[in-house]
Design an enzyme around this catalytic site. Sequence first.
Site, short mmCIF file in Angstrom:
data_model
loop_
_atom_site.label_atom_id
_atom_site.label_comp_id
_atom_site.label_asym_id
_atom_site.label_seq_id
_atom_site.Cartn_x
_atom_site.Cartn_y
_atom_site.Cartn_z
N SER A 1 0.83 -1.20 0.00
CA SER A 1 0.00 0.00 0.00
C SER A 1 0.86 1.26 0.00
O SER A 1 2.00 1.25 0.48
CB SER A 1 -0.93 0.00 1.21
OG SER A 1 -0.33 0.71 2.27
N LYS A 2 0.31 2.30 -0.56
CA LYS A 2 0.99 3.58 -0.64
C LYS A 2 1.34 4.10 0.73
O LYS A 2 2.29 4.83 0.90
CB LYS A 2 0.06 4.62 -1.28
CG LYS A 2 0.11 4.67 -2.79
CD LYS A 2 -0.67 5.88 -3.26
CE LYS A 2 -0.94 5.78 -4.75
NZ LYS A 2 -1.59 6.94 -5.29
N ARG A 3 0.52 3.76 1.70
CA ARG A 3 0.73 4.31 3.03
C ARG A 3 1.88 3.63 3.77
O ARG A 3 2.90 4.24 4.03
CB ARG A 3 -0.57 4.28 3.85
CG ARG A 3 -1.34 5.58 3.72
CD ARG A 3 -2.80 5.43 4.04
NE ARG A 3 -3.51 4.68 3.02
CZ ARG A 3 -3.98 5.23 1.90
NH1 ARG A 3 -3.82 6.49 1.66
NH2 ARG A 3 -4.61 4.48 1.01
N GLY A 4 1.74 2.35 4.03
CA GLY A 4 2.74 1.72 4.89
C GLY A 4 4.01 1.22 4.20
O GLY A 4 5.01 0.97 4.84
#
Length: 432
Positions: free
Chosen positions: A208-211
């Site tokens: 994911s782009k976040r983590g």
Amino acid sequence: MMIRTRIAPSPTGFAHVGTAYTAIFNYAYARKGKGKLVLRLEDTDVKRKVKGAEEAVYAGLSWLGITWDEGPDKGGKFGPYRQSERLEIYKKKADALVRSGDAFEDEGAIRFKNSGSDMEWTDKVRGKISFPGGEVRDFVIMKSDGYPTYNFAVVVDDIEMKITHVIRGEEHISNTPRQLALYKAFGVQPPEFAHLPTLRNAEHKKLSKRGDAVDLGAFRKEGYLPEALVNFLCLLGWSHPDEKEVFGLDEFIKHLSLDRIKKAGPIFDIKKLDWLNGIYIRNKDNKDLAHLVNEHVTNDVSGTSVEEVAPLIKDRVNKLSEANDLLEFFWSAPQVGKELFGDESPRHLASAARVLGEIKNWNLGQVNKKFAGEIKKKKFKTGDFYMSLRIALSGKKITPPINESIVILGQDKVLHRLEEAQKALLEMQPAD
Ligand code: GLU
């Protein structure tokens, strides 16, 4: 049949490592078959469009050595290659389906009328996949704002661009029945489908782009080599017939077959990437390495050239971003932390300063000889002696090979730093 593959990134931000992963497989498959790779931008989601994202995709893929034959930046017989520039084409095709009775207008949108028959295809990676009839309902193909939906645009484009093999992420398996229904309505033979396994993080979740680290530009900044990242991505989706782990794109192209693509979600293991990257760093010749290291050195490098010192860290780093820390003492005098020294350090430094001061002809042979003689004479512990030198000269316990570094630093600088370190140590002595 001329093989034609495509990559269809949506320019919604930076260049994603998943785009690179899909691109590598499409690129290699096209090259292997002496076919063509098309780059098509799926940019009809106006809300998610980001300025500069298109350029980031080009830059990221080019950095990895992936080239395409047709695309927005290259042109080609089947353009335009930005979906936002193809709205007329979608409109015409949707109208044709309305006329043939396969679609109908519905509150300003156009909806496809699904026949409800079972859908089945033989996936090149996964074998037979079927969806029972009834699973696919009527669905919108043109929205009331004049934009096509993903499933419609992708089929219109893949037909118009004469795509023969659709190689893409497994998250699109569930879209495939709708797309097959559209091929049937258009009376066109669908392409082959090959669905690649989704890349997963250590927790087995989709990257994911976040983590997770997914931005190609960030990999570059971290000091990963493009060859290493490509090799790593190939290994995630595919296994070499000889179980080889280190191979380049040429070899991948030579051995690629879609039936060797893995089905289970591979884990994006950064440690493995680091390991591979280290191998590629060690395989660089010194000149190329110096070039690469130069991009990562933040220090002002006057006095000593990067070319001279880069070979010293070849065996010691897995990422180029580690280079500056190891090399900066060549360009700036360290802040020597007195607390790093051991009890014997004052004697080590005094000895080293004396024997180095005696050298007339400054070279590695002389330095090695002088130190070896002194260590023996004074019964120093070799490791401790060199540790004192590392700390005095660089301020750190980890350095490139120290004698080689001493030779490059030069006699004056070395003697000066030894003197400074001795002073610092004296200040530390308790006053009596
Ligand atoms: N724009 C889609 C994606 O980025 C492409 C899907 C496809 O290859 O059909 O996932």
